[in-house]
Design an enzyme around this catalytic site. Structure first.
Site, mmCIF file in Angstrom:
data_model
loop_
_atom_site.group_PDB
_atom_site.id
_atom_site.type_symbol
_atom_site.label_atom_id
_atom_site.label_comp_id
_atom_site.label_asym_id
_atom_site.label_seq_id
_atom_site.Cartn_x
_atom_site.Cartn_y
_atom_site.Cartn_z
ATOM 1 N N GLU A 1 0.840 -1.195 0.000
ATOM 2 C CA GLU A 1 0.000 0.000 0.000
ATOM 3 C C GLU A 1 0.880 1.252 0.000
ATOM 4 O O GLU A 1 1.866 1.336 0.735
ATOM 5 C CB GLU A 1 -0.888 -0.024 1.249
ATOM 6 C CG GLU A 1 -1.824 1.152 1.404
ATOM 7 C CD GLU A 1 -2.727 1.014 2.628
ATOM 8 O OE1 GLU A 1 -3.577 1.908 2.840
ATOM 9 O OE2 GLU A 1 -2.591 0.015 3.371
ATOM 10 N N LYS B 1 -9.317 2.341 -2.511
ATOM 11 C CA LYS B 1 -9.636 1.754 -1.205
ATOM 12 C C LYS B 1 -11.009 2.205 -0.733
ATOM 13 O O LYS B 1 -11.304 3.405 -0.672
ATOM 14 C CB LYS B 1 -8.553 2.156 -0.199
ATOM 15 C CG LYS B 1 -8.639 1.446 1.142
ATOM 16 C CD LYS B 1 -7.426 1.784 1.997
ATOM 17 C CE LYS B 1 -7.381 0.984 3.286
ATOM 18 N NZ LYS B 1 -6.162 1.288 4.073
ATOM 19 N N CYS C 1 -5.494 -3.420 2.108
ATOM 20 C CA CYS C 1 -5.353 -3.466 3.566
ATOM 21 C C CYS C 1 -6.675 -3.655 4.320
ATOM 22 O O CYS C 1 -7.236 -4.749 4.311
ATOM 23 C CB CYS C 1 -4.621 -2.207 4.033
ATOM 24 S SG CYS C 1 -3.929 -2.338 5.708
#
Length: 262
Positions: free
Chosen positions: A41, A110, A144
């Site tokens: 990330e 995300k 994540c």
């Protein structure tokens, strides 16, 4: 498909240095037979760089993508990487997949932002399932915290994702995610999950490493330690097909009972 996980925090704040790190890793991964290299990330800029995130952010088709496309083509390997994406005045925490011939295959924003730091610097994405075909596998992207929501990963399973690539900035004390949750996600959704983390101290965050590629049997095919490391493992479509045949989770679902989830 042999997959390489680049566990590294690179050089926070220096895109030029991180592009060099990615290039060197792509060369090593390709020499080891990998068809895909995944980086963590926010790899291109660093994670804990504060307001520099907005200053450095680039469009998905910007100069960084061009440079990585050249790297991918030169080494003959697909590359997935995390970066801050600018779209007008909006900045997303994004991950992009570029093929071995330099084609931009998929870009994911995300959807679940973690903590005040991310909410202060990013806008959440609105598309939970982003996929591309690569070497006979359907590859999905996630970042994540997203993988910690079972609904997110199940959506990928129902959409046919074979290998879920998850660039990550997993920090202390949440290492149980890498150690326990990721193999379970792979098992319960009958897919491979490649979870590639940052490592070491960066600003106020201590990234725990422990990158892992887990198979649909819940077994880690490769797992990194707590240092910078390149680990490789195979995502085997034949094993995946056999596992899905043997494991009835997806077939035994009763969606009519799940209305309360939404």
């Amino acid at each position: 498909m042999r997959t390489a996980l680049l566990q590294s925090s690179g050089r926070p704040g220096s895109v030029a240095e991180n592009l060099k790190v990615l290039d060197e890793a792509a060369g090593r991964a390709a020499a080891a037979g990998a068809a895909l290299l995944a980086a963590p990330e926010m790899f291109l800029t660093g994670y804990a760089i504060g307001d520099a995130i907005g200053r450095l952010a680039e469009p998905a088709d910007g100069d960084w993508a061009d440079t990585i496309a050249e790297t991918a083509t030169r080494h003959g390997i697909a590359i997935a990487y995390g970066y801050p994406e600018r779209d007008g005045e909006t900045v997303y925490n994004s991950a992009q997949l570029i093929s071995a011939d330099g084609t931009r295959l998929a870009n994911y924003r995300k959807t679940h932002l973690f903590g005040c730091f991310e909410r202060d610097h990013f806008t959440p994405g609105g598309q939970p399932v982003v996929q591309a075909e690569l070497n006979g596998l359907t590859v999905g992207l996630m970042i994540c915290y997203d993988v910690e929501f079972p609904e997110n990963v199940r959506a990928h399973a129902l959409a046919g994702t074979d290998l879920l690539v998850v660039p990550t900035a997993q920090m202390h004390p949440f290492q149980f995610v890498a150690e326990s949750m990721i193999p379970v996600r792979a098992w319960e959704n009958q897919m491979y999950v490649a979870y590639v983390n940052r490592v070491g101290q960066e600003g106020e965050f201590e990234f725990v490493g422990l990158s892992v590629l887990a198979g649909p049997d819940g077994v880690a095919r490769a797992r990194a330690g707590r240092a910078e490391q390149l680990v490789l493992a195979d995502a085997d479509p034949a094993f995946l097909a056999a596992s899905r045949e043997a494991n009835p989770y997806l077939q035994d679902r009763r969606p009519a009972l799940y209305g309360s989830l939404t």
